[in-house]
Design a protein around this motif. Structure first.
Motif, mmCIF file in Angstrom:
data_model
loop_
_atom_site.group_PDB
_atom_site.id
_atom_site.type_symbol
_atom_site.label_atom_id
_atom_site.label_comp_id
_atom_site.label_asym_id
_atom_site.label_seq_id
_atom_site.Cartn_x
_atom_site.Cartn_y
_atom_site.Cartn_z
ATOM 1 N N THR A 1 80.340 67.176 44.554
ATOM 2 C CA THR A 1 79.480 66.826 43.425
ATOM 3 C C THR A 1 78.239 67.704 43.404
ATOM 4 O OG1 THR A 1 80.223 64.550 43.671
ATOM 5 C CG2 THR A 1 78.278 64.910 42.314
ATOM 6 N N PHE A 2 77.613 67.815 44.576
ATOM 7 C CA PHE A 2 76.384 68.590 44.675
ATOM 8 C C PHE A 2 76.630 70.042 44.259
ATOM 9 C CE2 PHE A 2 73.671 71.499 46.992
ATOM 10 C CZ PHE A 2 72.422 71.054 46.601
ATOM 11 N N CYS A 3 77.717 70.629 44.751
ATOM 12 C CA CYS A 3 78.028 72.032 44.430
ATOM 13 C C CYS A 3 78.151 72.237 42.930
ATOM 14 C CB CYS A 3 79.340 72.467 45.082
ATOM 15 S SG CYS A 3 79.148 72.839 46.800
ATOM 16 N N PHE A 4 78.943 71.372 42.281
ATOM 17 C CA PHE A 4 79.158 71.548 40.847
ATOM 18 C C PHE A 4 77.871 71.309 40.050
ATOM 19 C CE2 PHE A 4 83.854 70.877 41.638
ATOM 20 C CZ PHE A 4 84.214 72.146 41.222
ATOM 21 N N LEU A 5 77.076 70.314 40.464
ATOM 22 C CA LEU A 5 75.826 70.062 39.743
ATOM 23 C C LEU A 5 74.862 71.223 39.924
ATOM 24 C CD1 LEU A 5 75.156 66.244 40.304
ATOM 25 C CD2 LEU A 5 76.047 67.390 38.274
ATOM 26 N N PHE A 6 74.856 71.758 41.128
ATOM 27 C CA PHE A 6 73.981 72.901 41.398
ATOM 28 C C PHE A 6 74.388 74.102 40.547
ATOM 29 C CE2 PHE A 6 72.915 76.743 43.863
ATOM 30 C CZ PHE A 6 71.539 76.581 43.923
ATOM 31 N N ARG B 1 72.278 76.109 37.710
ATOM 32 C CA ARG B 1 72.083 77.572 37.721
ATOM 33 C C ARG B 1 72.594 78.205 36.437
ATOM 34 N NH1 ARG B 1 68.365 79.118 41.058
ATOM 35 N NH2 ARG B 1 69.150 81.207 40.764
ATOM 36 N N ALA B 2 73.711 77.710 35.937
ATOM 37 C CA ALA B 2 74.268 78.274 34.699
ATOM 38 C C ALA B 2 73.286 78.078 33.538
ATOM 39 C CB ALA B 2 75.609 77.621 34.369
ATOM 40 N N LEU B 3 72.630 76.896 33.524
ATOM 41 C CA LEU B 3 71.643 76.638 32.472
ATOM 42 C C LEU B 3 70.447 77.566 32.602
ATOM 43 C CD1 LEU B 3 71.183 72.799 32.031
ATOM 44 C CD2 LEU B 3 72.231 74.438 30.484
ATOM 45 N N GLU B 4 69.975 77.698 33.833
ATOM 46 C CA GLU B 4 68.820 78.556 34.090
ATOM 47 C C GLU B 4 69.117 80.001 33.707
ATOM 48 O OE1 GLU B 4 65.606 77.820 36.449
ATOM 49 O OE2 GLU B 4 65.949 76.524 34.723
ATOM 50 N N SER B 5 70.360 80.420 33.994
ATOM 51 C CA SER B 5 70.691 81.829 33.785
ATOM 52 C C SER B 5 70.681 82.200 32.306
ATOM 53 C CB SER B 5 72.057 82.153 34.377
ATOM 54 O OG SER B 5 73.071 81.702 33.512
ATOM 55 N N ARG B 6 70.810 81.196 31.439
ATOM 56 C CA ARG B 6 70.824 81.521 30.010
ATOM 57 C C ARG B 6 69.505 82.110 29.544
ATOM 58 N NH1 ARG B 6 75.499 79.910 28.111
ATOM 59 N NH2 ARG B 6 74.986 80.725 26.093
ATOM 60 N N ARG B 7 68.454 81.799 30.252
ATOM 61 C CA ARG B 7 67.157 82.375 29.903
ATOM 62 C C ARG B 7 67.131 83.882 30.057
ATOM 63 N NH1 ARG B 7 63.539 78.114 29.680
ATOM 64 N NH2 ARG B 7 64.188 76.504 31.108
ATOM 65 N N LEU C 1 67.931 67.023 32.894
ATOM 66 C CA LEU C 1 68.981 67.137 31.881
ATOM 67 C C LEU C 1 70.357 67.022 32.532
ATOM 68 C CD1 LEU C 1 69.756 67.766 28.940
ATOM 69 C CD2 LEU C 1 69.615 70.195 29.507
ATOM 70 N N VAL C 2 70.555 67.786 33.600
ATOM 71 C CA VAL C 2 71.860 67.788 34.277
ATOM 72 C C VAL C 2 72.143 66.426 34.899
ATOM 73 C CG1 VAL C 2 73.189 68.802 36.158
ATOM 74 C CG2 VAL C 2 71.816 70.278 34.685
ATOM 75 N N ILE C 3 71.166 65.897 35.615
ATOM 76 C CA ILE C 3 71.382 64.614 36.293
ATOM 77 C C ILE C 3 71.568 63.487 35.282
ATOM 78 C CG2 ILE C 3 70.373 62.921 37.891
ATOM 79 C CD1 ILE C 3 71.247 65.484 39.258
ATOM 80 N N GLY C 4 70.783 63.505 34.217
ATOM 81 C CA GLY C 4 70.906 62.474 33.187
ATOM 82 C C GLY C 4 72.297 62.469 32.577
ATOM 83 N N LYS C 5 72.798 63.643 32.288
ATOM 84 C CA LYS C 5 74.134 63.754 31.698
ATOM 85 C C LYS C 5 75.211 63.317 32.701
ATOM 86 C CE LYS C 5 73.510 67.299 28.141
ATOM 87 N NZ LYS C 5 74.315 66.685 27.075
ATOM 88 N N TRP C 6 75.013 63.711 33.938
ATOM 89 C CA TRP C 6 75.998 63.339 34.962
ATOM 90 C C TRP C 6 76.040 61.826 35.142
ATOM 91 C CZ3 TRP C 6 75.119 61.551 40.178
ATOM 92 C CH2 TRP C 6 76.286 61.515 40.952
ATOM 93 N N LEU C 7 74.856 61.221 35.216
ATOM 94 C CA LEU C 7 74.800 59.762 35.397
ATOM 95 C C LEU C 7 75.412 59.033 34.200
ATOM 96 C CD1 LEU C 7 71.319 59.178 37.065
ATOM 97 C CD2 LEU C 7 73.584 58.864 38.074
ATOM 98 N N ALA C 8 75.195 59.581 32.998
ATOM 99 C CA ALA C 8 75.774 58.945 31.813
ATOM 100 C C ALA C 8 77.302 59.007 31.874
ATOM 101 C CB ALA C 8 75.258 59.636 30.550
ATOM 102 N N SER C 9 77.843 60.157 32.297
ATOM 103 C CA SER C 9 79.304 60.273 32.396
ATOM 104 C C SER C 9 79.825 59.312 33.449
ATOM 105 C CB SER C 9 79.719 61.699 32.801
ATOM 106 O OG SER C 9 78.984 62.643 32.111
ATOM 107 N N LEU C 10 79.079 59.215 34.537
ATOM 108 C CA LEU C 10 79.505 58.338 35.628
ATOM 109 C C LEU C 10 79.457 56.872 35.185
ATOM 110 C CD1 LEU C 10 80.455 59.007 38.444
ATOM 111 C CD2 LEU C 10 78.165 58.502 39.292
#
Lengths: 236, 309
Positions: A219-224, A228-234, A93-102
């Motif tokens: 890039t890696f830091c922000f994507l990571f 984590r922010a998505l995971e934490s919502r659980r 999900l994160v990578i797909g969205k990032w690639l689309a923005s890019l």
């Protein structure tokens, strides 16, 4: 892998019918024309040097606004709940969205391709330098889009997310000139975090692995963090 | 098909679920019944793996939700409380995207999307934008999204909320048609819905399960239990209450000059009352044994626990 592609396609579809995206695209193209004009008239050089550093600053303000939608809007619409309860991994999900923005950024840069063509008509630009300049701008875009995604994953309100993204990125711009202004050792260390310092080489046709690593790490830091922010919502 | 045991979940200091346990067999339709804020949505979100739990075990289709979330998600179709739609996409594109999320290839997608649209009554709506749909159609698309991969388990959070009666009937028919091959859990606070759809209800309030059983069992738990409805003339309430076997009489008003009473008795008083009326003691027009309504049962069960908590 397939999940990334699915998300990428969906995001580009949504961008294609999103009026806000077009508005920011237009602003970006306007600014690039303006900076190009100023750069040429002030330096009298047939190069994109001035344009590049100014466009990086334009990216700082525009890309968080282009990416602010992503998670804030998915959450408001309730679609995030659907995505996270489907077999899709949060990583895709994160990578797909990032690639689309890019991808959108790459299209945006394609819109500015007329500028080097104008240079070529009246002068003799170094095509290698033009290529590395665009590479540098794309690396900046990658990092800024990642930051925008991260701020979007934190806040429910998309405009607030966009502004937070800009605020998060501002220091990376502001410290760029610290060394030039103060000149001591601390300033030198601080300005190593500056985006413009790392972009400079690309504007002169130099692809330094240190600069590439800097953008990749950012890039890696922000994507990571987004992940984590998505995971934490659980765990709320 | 679904096994939940000892589930606990707190949002900060507020306990949302307390020791929730229940099981649902394959092919069963179960209603999750409870007032707003009782913990229905929280339970469903845990079942789908959207939320974690603080304690407890959840197994869906034989897989542990916390250890093998992906296997669970592949087997569950989930309709959240608000249908998860992208207003800028068309119905067809959106459902194709949902099918692609489920890993289907192109040919399979177009077949499944077509079938599902047919099933939920969306045939011919491919090109409509989701943002332009009415509430009823949005709900249908939400259901289609949950059904597109033909999951063995369906979790529907208030599938009929905010719909008009005809749309509600449509969704109900659909859910009934799913029974058998699909295990369905649906949440609602509309009691007639449970009567129409689900042989079994799990009643939850304040994060606790307070009743779990067939509707008959639930009704039997209502305070007072069964009673007898009578319409009479020529007898006063006091006299009616004095008849042999009758314990309590409550007036229910008059209808075209006939007095209506609720009669409670130790044993079924109908035969005795009929015999007395036949003997000319009073005139009798109606004599009917009634179970408490589901509403009464619900308020009985929920109200009691609500004050205890």
């Amino acid at each position: 892998m397939r999940g990334i592609l699915t998300i990428w396609k969906k995001e580009l579809r949504v961008y294609a019918v999103n009026p806000t995206a077009y508005a920011f695209l237009a602003v970006f193209l306007f600014l690039s024309g303006l900076f190009f004009f100023l750069g040429i008239t002030l330096t009298g050089e047939a190069s994109l040097r001035v344009l590049a550093s100014n466009l990086a600053i334009a990216e700082l303000f525009i890309l968080p606004m282009l990416t602010m939608r992503h998670f804030a809007e998915e959450r408001r619409q309730g679609t995030l709940e659907m995505l996270l309860t489907s077999p899709l991994s949060p990583f895709s999900l994160v990578i797909g969205k990032w690639l689309a923005s890019l991808t959108l950024c790459a299209l945006m840069f394609l819109g500015t391709a007329i500028l080097p063509l104008i240079l070529a008509h009246y002068g003799d630009p170094d095509w290698g330098v033009v290529a590395t300049t665009y590479l540098g701008l794309l690396l900046v875009a990658g990092a800024f889009c990642a930051a925008g995604l991260f701020s979007s994953s934190l806040l429910d309100d998309q405009l607030a997310a966009g502004l937070l993204g800009i605020v998060m990125l501002l220091p990376f711009w502001l410290v760029s000139r610290a060394e030039a202004l103060v000149g001591d050792e601390l300033a030198e260390r601080v300005s190593a975090f500056g985006v413009l310092n790392h972009l400079e080489g690309f504007g002169r046709g130099i692809v330094d692995s240190a600069d590439v690593t800097y953008f990749a790490a950012l890039t890696f830091c922000f994507l990571f963090l987004t992940f984590r922010a998505l995971e934490s919502r659980r765990w709320r | 098909m679904i096994e939940v045991s000892g589930l606990n979940k707190a949002y900060g200091p507020r306990a949302a679920l307390r020791d929730v346990s229940f099981t649902v067999a394959r092919g069963e339709i179960v209603a999750f019944l409870g007032p707003n804020g009782a913990g229905k949505t929280t339970t469903m979100r845990i079942l789908t793996g959207f939320l974690s739990a603080d304690a407890g075990d959840v197994k869906v289709a034989g897989f542990d939700v916390f250890d093998e979330p992906r296997a669970v998600r592949e087997r569950v179709g989930y309709l959240p409380e608000t249908p998860p739609l992208y207003p800028e996409l068309s119905v067809g594109v959106y459902l194709d995207f949902c099918a692609e999320l489920r890993g289907m290839g192109k040919a399979e997608r177009s077949r499944r999307v077509g079938e599902t649209m047919e099933r939920v009554g969306l045939a011919g709506w491919e090109r409509r934008l989701l943002g332009s749909l009415s509430k009823g159609y949005r709900q249908r698309v939400g259901l289609a999204q949950a059904l597109v991969h033909d999951p063995p388990v369906l979790i529907l959070d208030e599938p009929t909320s905010g719909l008009d009666p005809a749309q509600v009937a449509g969704i109900r028919d659909l859910v009934v048609s799913l029974a058998g091959d699909h295990t369905v859990i649906l949440s609602t606070h509309i009691l007639s819905e449970v009567e129409a759809l689900c042989p079994r209800a799990v009643v939850i309030t304040n994060g606790r399960i307070v009743a779990d059983g067939s509707l008959e069992e639930l009704r039997a738990r209502a305070p007072g239990g069964a009673w007898t409805y009578v319409e009479v003339q020529g007898i006063e309430g006091r006299q009616l209450g004095g008849l042999p076997g009758v314990q309590v009489v409550e007036p229910l008003g008059t209808v075209d000059g006939w007095e209506c009473w609720r009669v409670r008795a130790g044993a079924d008083p109908r035969e005795g009352l009929a015999a007395l009326a036949a003997g000319g003691a009073f005139r009798l027009r109606a004599l009917e044994r009634r179970l408490p309504s589901l509403e009464e049962a619900f308020i009985g069960v929920v109200g009691r626990e609500g004050t205890a908590a």
